[in-house]
Design a protein around this motif. Sequence first.
Motif, PDB file in Angstrom:
ATOM      1  N   LYS A   1      33.781  44.563  21.551  1.00  0.00           N
ATOM      2  CA  LYS A   1      34.361  44.033  22.790  1.00  0.00           C
ATOM      3  C   LYS A   1      35.882  44.208  22.782  1.00  0.00           C
ATOM      4  O   LYS A   1      36.486  44.578  23.794  1.00  0.00           O
ATOM      5  CB  LYS A   1      34.015  42.560  22.947  1.00  0.00           C
ATOM      6  N   LYS A   2      36.507  43.965  21.616  1.00  0.00           N
ATOM      7  CA  LYS A   2      37.956  44.121  21.506  1.00  0.00           C
ATOM      8  C   LYS A   2      38.371  45.576  21.727  1.00  0.00           C
ATOM      9  O   LYS A   2      39.389  45.842  22.375  1.00  0.00           O
ATOM     10  CB  LYS A   2      38.445  43.637  20.142  1.00  0.00           C
ATOM     11  N   ILE A   3      37.586  46.506  21.195  1.00  0.00           N
ATOM     12  CA  ILE A   3      37.887  47.923  21.393  1.00  0.00           C
ATOM     13  C   ILE A   3      37.774  48.281  22.868  1.00  0.00           C
ATOM     14  O   ILE A   3      38.651  48.950  23.430  1.00  0.00           O
ATOM     15  CB  ILE A   3      36.948  48.809  20.539  1.00  0.00           C
TER      16      ILE A   3
ATOM     17  N   ALA B   1      39.816  56.330  19.295  1.00  0.00           N
ATOM     18  CA  ALA B   1      40.530  56.289  18.008  1.00  0.00           C
ATOM     19  C   ALA B   1      41.762  55.390  18.088  1.00  0.00           C
ATOM     20  O   ALA B   1      42.019  54.596  17.176  1.00  0.00           O
ATOM     21  CB  ALA B   1      40.923  57.699  17.583  1.00  0.00           C
ATOM     22  N   THR B   2      42.506  55.485  19.167  1.00  0.00           N
ATOM     23  CA  THR B   2      43.690  54.641  19.341  1.00  0.00           C
ATOM     24  C   THR B   2      43.287  53.183  19.479  1.00  0.00           C
ATOM     25  O   THR B   2      43.902  52.298  18.880  1.00  0.00           O
ATOM     26  CB  THR B   2      44.485  55.094  20.576  1.00  0.00           C
ATOM     27  N   ALA B   3      42.237  52.926  20.255  1.00  0.00           N
ATOM     28  CA  ALA B   3      41.773  51.550  20.445  1.00  0.00           C
ATOM     29  C   ALA B   3      41.286  50.958  19.133  1.00  0.00           C
ATOM     30  O   ALA B   3      41.582  49.800  18.821  1.00  0.00           O
ATOM     31  CB  ALA B   3      40.667  51.516  21.495  1.00  0.00           C
ATOM     32  N   ARG B   4      40.544  51.738  18.346  1.00  0.00           N
ATOM     33  CA  ARG B   4      40.057  51.242  17.048  1.00  0.00           C
ATOM     34  C   ARG B   4      41.211  50.902  16.120  1.00  0.00           C
ATOM     35  O   ARG B   4      41.159  49.937  15.374  1.00  0.00           O
ATOM     36  CB  ARG B   4      39.163  52.284  16.388  1.00  0.00           C
ATOM     37  N   ALA B   5      42.255  51.708  16.153  1.00  0.00           N
ATOM     38  CA  ALA B   5      43.403  51.496  15.266  1.00  0.00           C
ATOM     39  C   ALA B   5      44.225  50.273  15.664  1.00  0.00           C
ATOM     40  O   ALA B   5      44.950  49.721  14.830  1.00  0.00           O
ATOM     41  CB  ALA B   5      44.290  52.736  15.262  1.00  0.00           C
ATOM     42  N   ASN B   6      44.087  49.844  16.910  1.00  0.00           N
ATOM     43  CA  ASN B   6      44.946  48.776  17.418  1.00  0.00           C
ATOM     44  C   ASN B   6      44.215  47.550  17.946  1.00  0.00           C
ATOM     45  O   ASN B   6      44.846  46.644  18.460  1.00  0.00           O
ATOM     46  CB  ASN B   6      45.836  49.335  18.531  1.00  0.00           C
ATOM     47  N   CYS B   7      42.914  47.494  17.809  1.00  0.00           N
ATOM     48  CA  CYS B   7      42.128  46.436  18.454  1.00  0.00           C
ATOM     49  C   CYS B   7      42.176  45.095  17.742  1.00  0.00           C
ATOM     50  O   CYS B   7      41.906  44.066  18.350  1.00  0.00           O
ATOM     51  CB  CYS B   7      40.679  46.877  18.621  1.00  0.00           C
ATOM     52  N   CYS B   8      42.504  45.067  16.475  1.00  0.00           N
ATOM     53  CA  CYS B   8      42.431  43.820  15.700  1.00  0.00           C
ATOM     54  C   CYS B   8      43.723  43.527  14.949  1.00  0.00           C
ATOM     55  O   CYS B   8      43.729  43.410  13.717  1.00  0.00           O
ATOM     56  CB  CYS B   8      41.269  43.892  14.719  1.00  0.00           C
ATOM     57  N   PRO B   9      44.847  43.385  15.662  1.00  0.00           N
ATOM     58  CA  PRO B   9      46.114  43.155  14.951  1.00  0.00           C
ATOM     59  C   PRO B   9      46.135  41.847  14.163  1.00  0.00           C
ATOM     60  O   PRO B   9      46.780  41.768  13.117  1.00  0.00           O
ATOM     61  CB  PRO B   9      47.169  43.154  16.066  1.00  0.00           C
ATOM     62  N   GLU B  10      45.407  40.832  14.649  1.00  0.00           N
ATOM     63  CA  GLU B  10      45.376  39.559  13.923  1.00  0.00           C
ATOM     64  C   GLU B  10      44.676  39.726  12.571  1.00  0.00           C
ATOM     65  O   GLU B  10      45.123  39.189  11.562  1.00  0.00           O
ATOM     66  CB  GLU B  10      44.653  38.480  14.740  1.00  0.00           C
TER      67      GLU B  10
ATOM     68  N   SER C   1      36.613  33.633   4.456  1.00  0.00           N
ATOM     69  CA  SER C   1      36.442  32.656   5.543  1.00  0.00           C
ATOM     70  C   SER C   1      37.655  32.628   6.473  1.00  0.00           C
ATOM     71  O   SER C   1      37.535  32.270   7.638  1.00  0.00           O
ATOM     72  CB  SER C   1      36.161  31.265   4.984  1.00  0.00           C
ATOM     73  N   GLN C   2      38.813  33.019   5.979  1.00  0.00           N
ATOM     74  CA  GLN C   2      40.012  33.106   6.814  1.00  0.00           C
ATOM     75  C   GLN C   2      40.033  34.392   7.643  1.00  0.00           C
ATOM     76  O   GLN C   2      40.521  34.401   8.769  1.00  0.00           O
ATOM     77  CB  GLN C   2      41.266  33.056   5.947  1.00  0.00           C
ATOM     78  N   LEU C   3      39.492  35.466   7.072  1.00  0.00           N
ATOM     79  CA  LEU C   3      39.534  36.769   7.736  1.00  0.00           C
ATOM     80  C   LEU C   3      38.366  37.001   8.691  1.00  0.00           C
ATOM     81  O   LEU C   3      38.548  37.546   9.782  1.00  0.00           O
ATOM     82  CB  LEU C   3      39.554  37.884   6.685  1.00  0.00           C
ATOM     83  N   SER C   4      37.185  36.597   8.306  1.00  0.00           N
ATOM     84  CA  SER C   4      35.983  36.964   9.078  1.00  0.00           C
ATOM     85  C   SER C   4      35.999  36.525  10.541  1.00  0.00           C
ATOM     86  O   SER C   4      35.531  37.290  11.391  1.00  0.00           O
ATOM     87  CB  SER C   4      34.717  36.479   8.374  1.00  0.00           C
ATOM     88  N   PRO C   5      36.538  35.354  10.892  1.00  0.00           N
ATOM     89  CA  PRO C   5      36.562  35.022  12.323  1.00  0.00           C
ATOM     90  C   PRO C   5      37.385  36.006  13.153  1.00  0.00           C
ATOM     91  O   PRO C   5      37.124  36.203  14.335  1.00  0.00           O
ATOM     92  CB  PRO C   5      37.188  33.625  12.369  1.00  0.00           C
ATOM     93  N   LEU C   6      38.360  36.634  12.528  1.00  0.00           N
ATOM     94  CA  LEU C   6      39.218  37.596  13.229  1.00  0.00           C
ATOM     95  C   LEU C   6      38.529  38.946  13.414  1.00  0.00           C
ATOM     96  O   LEU C   6      39.023  39.799  14.153  1.00  0.00           O
ATOM     97  CB  LEU C   6      40.529  37.774  12.468  1.00  0.00           C
ATOM     98  N   LEU C   7      37.404  39.148  12.739  1.00  0.00           N
ATOM     99  CA  LEU C   7      36.671  40.411  12.825  1.00  0.00           C
ATOM    100  C   LEU C   7      35.474  40.330  13.778  1.00  0.00           C
ATOM    101  O   LEU C   7      34.744  41.303  13.916  1.00  0.00           O
ATOM    102  CB  LEU C   7      36.191  40.828  11.433  1.00  0.00           C
ATOM    103  N   LYS C   8      35.289  39.201  14.415  1.00  0.00           N
ATOM    104  CA  LYS C   8      34.164  39.049  15.333  1.00  0.00           C
ATOM    105  C   LYS C   8      34.434  39.793  16.636  1.00  0.00           C
ATOM    106  O   LYS C   8      35.579  39.935  17.057  1.00  0.00           O
ATOM    107  CB  LYS C   8      33.911  37.575  15.624  1.00  0.00           C
ATOM    108  N   ASP C   9      33.377  40.266  17.256  1.00  0.00           N
ATOM    109  CA  ASP C   9      33.443  40.924  18.572  1.00  0.00           C
ATOM    110  C   ASP C   9      34.360  42.144  18.597  1.00  0.00           C
ATOM    111  O   ASP C   9      35.074  42.377  19.573  1.00  0.00           O
ATOM    112  CB  ASP C   9      33.883  39.926  19.655  1.00  0.00           C
ATOM    113  N   THR C  10      34.342  42.942  17.522  1.00  0.00           N
ATOM    114  CA  THR C  10      35.237  44.100  17.479  1.00  0.00           C
ATOM    115  C   THR C  10      34.904  45.136  18.546  1.00  0.00           C
ATOM    116  O   THR C  10      35.815  45.757  19.095  1.00  0.00           O
ATOM    117  CB  THR C  10      35.236  44.759  16.087  1.00  0.00           C
TER     118      THR C  10
END
Length: 113
Positions: free
Chosen positions: A33-35, A47-56, A22-31
């Motif tokens: 769009k983040k990419i 590949a670079t965007a995927r590796a860096n899109c979700c630092p939180e 429950s702490q992690l899943s909100p940070l994985l939403k809209d990946t």
Amino acid sequence: MNIEYCWRVGKELPMLNEEEWSQLSPLLKDTIKKIKNYRATHNCDIATARANCCPEATAKFEALTGYKNMGYDVMFYLRRSSYGPKCKRCGKLFRTPKAKWCVGCGQALEQNI
């Protein structure tokens, strides 16, 4: 958090309980769009965007588990409640909560109880 074999990834990784998830899943939403946003901002390849899109999400996963640099796409597989019970014969998790037999060794659920 417990270390369990993840058949989707093919190795032992930390499986998150519901409180941790429950702490992690909100940070994985809209990946997606983040990419796309990361690519547009940094003019980089996918590949670079995927590796860096979700630092939180990466930072939260590390705080919860101690594992560094876990890809966001792998994190989706590490929710313990997505799997069934642990097989008494081989120790691997049943692939789903509704699974009737262990794919790792063929143990039937009835024999696992």
